[in-house]
Write an enzyme that holds these catalytic residues in place. Structure first.
Site, PDB file in Angstrom:
ATOM      1  NE  ARG A  32      -4.149  -1.780   0.528  1.00  0.00           N
ATOM      2  CZ  ARG A  32      -5.140  -1.895   1.474  1.00  0.00           C
ATOM      3  NH1 ARG A  32      -5.266  -0.751   2.466  1.00  0.00           N
ATOM      4  NH2 ARG A  32      -6.047  -2.770   1.783  1.00  0.00           N
ATOM      5  NE  ARG A  36      -7.174   5.161   3.040  1.00  0.00           N
ATOM      6  CZ  ARG A  36      -7.794   4.426   3.796  1.00  0.00           C
ATOM      7  NH1 ARG A  36      -8.925   5.023   4.041  1.00  0.00           N
ATOM      8  NH2 ARG A  36      -7.498   3.074   4.046  1.00  0.00           N
ATOM      9  NE  ARG A  45     -10.093   7.165  -3.047  1.00  0.00           N
ATOM     10  CZ  ARG A  45     -11.357   7.348  -3.197  1.00  0.00           C
ATOM     11  NH1 ARG A  45     -11.928   8.102  -4.072  1.00  0.00           N
ATOM     12  NH2 ARG A  45     -12.218   6.537  -2.469  1.00  0.00           N
ATOM     13  CE1 TYR A 157     -12.824  -7.230   2.420  1.00  0.00           C
ATOM     14  CE2 TYR A 157     -11.270  -8.781   1.668  1.00  0.00           C
ATOM     15  CZ  TYR A 157     -11.587  -7.829   2.284  1.00  0.00           C
ATOM     16  OH  TYR A 157     -10.553  -7.276   3.122  1.00  0.00           O
TER      17      TYR A 157
HETATM   18  O1  1CP Z   1       0.202   0.707  -3.213  1.00  0.00           O
HETATM   19  C1  1CP Z   1      -0.624  -0.540  -3.262  1.00  0.00           C
HETATM   20  O2  1CP Z   1      -0.078  -1.442  -2.556  1.00  0.00           O
HETATM   21  C2  1CP Z   1      -1.461  -0.909  -4.503  1.00  0.00           C
HETATM   22  C3  1CP Z   1      -2.681  -0.711  -4.019  1.00  0.00           C
HETATM   23  C4  1CP Z   1      -3.756  -1.655  -3.478  1.00  0.00           C
HETATM   24  C5  1CP Z   1      -3.390  -2.880  -3.178  1.00  0.00           C
HETATM   25  C6  1CP Z   1      -2.242  -3.990  -3.432  1.00  0.00           C
HETATM   26  C7  1CP Z   1      -4.840  -1.326  -2.940  1.00  0.00           C
HETATM   27  C8  1CP Z   1      -5.164   0.296  -3.265  1.00  0.00           C
HETATM   28  N1  1CP Z   1      -5.422  -2.558  -2.311  1.00  0.00           N
HETATM   29  C9  1CP Z   1      -4.573  -3.321  -2.677  1.00  0.00           C
HETATM   30  C10 1CP Z   1      -4.961  -4.661  -2.170  1.00  0.00           C
HETATM   31  C11 1CP Z   1      -6.066  -4.899  -1.137  1.00  0.00           C
HETATM   32  N2  1CP Z   1      -7.194  -4.505  -1.148  1.00  0.00           N
HETATM   33  C12 1CP Z   1      -6.073  -6.111  -0.113  1.00  0.00           C
HETATM   34  C13 1CP Z   1      -4.821  -7.159  -0.048  1.00  0.00           C
HETATM   35  C14 1CP Z   1      -3.738  -6.466   0.939  1.00  0.00           C
HETATM   36  C15 1CP Z   1      -4.290  -5.985   2.251  1.00  0.00           C
HETATM   37  O3  1CP Z   1      -4.471  -7.056   3.144  1.00  0.00           O
HETATM   38  O4  1CP Z   1      -4.073  -4.824   2.772  1.00  0.00           O
HETATM   39  C16 1CP Z   1      -7.175  -6.011   0.608  1.00  0.00           C
HETATM   40  C17 1CP Z   1      -7.906  -6.801   1.576  1.00  0.00           C
HETATM   41  C18 1CP Z   1      -8.157  -5.096  -0.158  1.00  0.00           C
HETATM   42  C19 1CP Z   1      -9.672  -4.623   0.225  1.00  0.00           C
HETATM   43  C20 1CP Z   1      -9.603  -3.148   0.425  1.00  0.00           C
HETATM   44  N3  1CP Z   1      -9.738  -2.151  -0.485  1.00  0.00           N
HETATM   45  C21 1CP Z   1      -9.581  -2.659   1.742  1.00  0.00           C
HETATM   46  C22 1CP Z   1      -9.016  -3.379   3.027  1.00  0.00           C
HETATM   47  C23 1CP Z   1     -10.560  -3.675   3.835  1.00  0.00           C
HETATM   48  C24 1CP Z   1     -10.510  -4.405   4.974  1.00  0.00           C
HETATM   49  O5  1CP Z   1     -11.318  -5.409   4.987  1.00  0.00           O
HETATM   50  O6  1CP Z   1      -9.944  -4.421   5.814  1.00  0.00           O
HETATM   51  C25 1CP Z   1      -9.465  -1.303   1.776  1.00  0.00           C
HETATM   52  C26 1CP Z   1      -9.450  -0.188   2.725  1.00  0.00           C
HETATM   53  C27 1CP Z   1      -9.694  -1.132   0.129  1.00  0.00           C
HETATM   54  C28 1CP Z   1      -9.386   0.303  -0.459  1.00  0.00           C
HETATM   55  C29 1CP Z   1      -8.345   0.839  -0.859  1.00  0.00           C
HETATM   56  N4  1CP Z   1      -7.630  -0.052  -2.032  1.00  0.00           N
HETATM   57  C30 1CP Z   1      -6.418   0.620  -2.027  1.00  0.00           C
HETATM   58  C31 1CP Z   1      -6.145   1.891  -1.438  1.00  0.00           C
HETATM   59  C32 1CP Z   1      -5.212   2.993  -1.356  1.00  0.00           C
HETATM   60  C33 1CP Z   1      -7.745   1.786  -0.664  1.00  0.00           C
HETATM   61  C34 1CP Z   1      -8.214   2.939   0.329  1.00  0.00           C
HETATM   62  C35 1CP Z   1      -9.452   3.529  -0.504  1.00  0.00           C
HETATM   63  C36 1CP Z   1      -9.132   5.136  -0.653  1.00  0.00           C
HETATM   64  O7  1CP Z   1      -8.249   5.777  -0.988  1.00  0.00           O
HETATM   65  O8  1CP Z   1     -10.192   5.661  -0.365  1.00  0.00           O
END
Ligand code: 1CP
Length: 366
Positions: A32, A36, A45, A157
């Site tokens: 990540r 944010r 964003r 999910y």
């Molecule tokens: O920079 C990077 O790493 C690339 C982008 C990336 C990746 C690899 C994002 C952007 N998401 C992911 C993978 C992801 N998404 C995972 C696997 C890794 C992990 O466990 O962290 C999972 C479980 C998700 C699902 C997801 N999407 C969550 C987690 C929710 C939970 O159940 O805990 C969230 C908060 C998101 C939204 C998201 N995805 C990515 C970002 C930057 C965000 C935040 C949203 C925003 O900017 O408003």
């Protein structure tokens, strides 16, 4: 060694580690790393209200993929996308609620047959475009990672309708209706194979499978929903001629990670911060590339504890093929300057080791 070869060495330290070399100091990137905690991410964003559309806008996605590379010079970039793009592409309703994370219309047993891989192929095309665009602007020293969620984690999910504490509904379905559940796994395997191959073809150097909810599973279920589908994806990719290294991240798998590493065909194993480092060193094959283990909370804390913890991991994994990373995603409240401190600490490791050797020698001479 001629000049080109040494240039190439410097360029490829992440790929060298993936190929099994113990590079020191190791390459570094962060899960990540685009997100944010970066003001430049929040700025772009804020111009896109819908998160899914943001991910599928290849210009915006390429820009935010490159932001942390420009700011920090990481050794690898990861395409900006999300694991929930696959359910979205397959036709499930997915949306993101500000401050609440992802929401999905929970998948019923009867909905499985209406999931459409053909639709996913149409919808997910922009992710490959993002890869092409990032590739064109990436410094030669930086590799590019493509990714997908693993079938189990994506299924949690889809069935729970979002994140959940213990994935009870999903586990219950896996035990109660194994054939139905395995049909869903097969759909996700097929979609992931297509999606990862498309990313490899577009220019990803390495692929990663995120199994963020691999914890708390009894052995028979772990083997069925984690090892089997992961192994199938990797076998199928290899059959299709995809040669890129593949990182597996079975978060929370504990000692089941040993079976996962031996049986799935992964090239590298990403470890979370809760795994016993000494045990992992002994239990995992010596030639397997390891990635990760820094607690995102210690990065958030910064200061002397961050330096100490970085040194512990660098010393523990020294001599083994290792990629520095967190044990899970970076926390959104992390001060960006702590990431600068982290990178400096990792990259000065050999220098510090050398200085302390010299100090010890001169002390002995005196
Ligand atoms: O920079 C990077 O790493 C690339 C982008 C990336 C990746 C690899 C994002 C952007 N998401 C992911 C993978 C992801 N998404 C995972 C696997 C890794 C992990 O466990 O962290 C999972 C479980 C998700 C699902 C997801 N999407 C969550 C987690 C929710 C939970 O159940 O805990 C969230 C908060 C998101 C939204 C998201 N995805 C990515 C970002 C930057 C965000 C935040 C949203 C925003 O900017 O408003």
């Amino acid at each position: 060694m001629d000049e080109n070869e040494s240039m190439d060495d410097r360029k490829q330290i992440f790929l060298q580690a993936m190929a099994g070399s113990a590079v020191s100091p190791p390459p570094i990137w962060l899960m990540r790393q685009a997100g944010r905690y970066l003001p430049e991410y929040r700025k772009i964003r804020a111009q896109h209200s819908d998160f899914i559309r943001f991910c599928l806008n290849s210009d915006a996605a390429a820009e935010v993929t490159l932001q942390p590379i420009r700011r920090y010079g990481f050794d690898a970039s990861i395409v900006f996308a999300d694991i929930l793009l696959i359910p979205y592409g397959l036709g499930q309703k997915v949306w993101f609620k500000e401050g609440e994370g992802p929401k999905l219309k929970p998948l019923g047993v009867d909905d499985i047959q209406s999931l459409s891989i053909e639709r996913a192929k149409q919808v997910l095309g922009p992710v490959s475009e993002t890869i092409v665009k990032v590739r064109a602007d990436l410094p030669g020293t930086c590799s590019l990672i493509g990714f997908a969620g693993s079938p189990w984690t994506v299924a949690t999910y889809m069935i729970e309708g979002g994140g959940s504490r213990d994935r009870f509904k999903t586990r219950a379905l896996a035990w109660r209706m194994p054939e139905v559940f395995d049909t869903l796994m097969d759909v996700l395997v097929n979609a992931s194979v297509w999606y990862l191959k498309a990313q490899a073809d577009a220019g990803a150097d390495v692929l990663k499978l995120f199994d963020s909810w691999a914890d708390g599973l009894p052995d028979p279920i772990f083997d069925r929903v984690i090892i089997r589908p992961t192994g199938m994806i990797i076998d199928r990719l290899r059959e299709l001629g995809v040669t890129q290294p593949i990182i597996g991240f079975p978060r929370g798998a504990g000692s089941q990670a040993v079976r996962y590493a031996r049986q799935t065909g992964i090239t590298a194993l990403a470890l979370d911060h809760g795994t016993d480092t000494g045990w992992a060193r002994r239990a995992l094959p010596e030639d397997l590339t390891i990635q990760g283990q820094l607690d995102p909370a210690v990065l958030h804390a910064g200061g002397a504890v961050l330096d100490t913890e970085v040194d512990r991991l660098l010393s523990a994994w020294r001599g083994r093929p290792y990629v520095f990373n967190l044990g899970h995603g970076i926390h959104p409240d992390t001060p960006p300057e702590h990431v600068t401190q982290l990178i400096e600490r990792v990259r000065s490791f050999e220098q510090r080791a050398e200085t302390s050797k010299q100090e010890q020698t001169s002390w002995r001479v005196v």
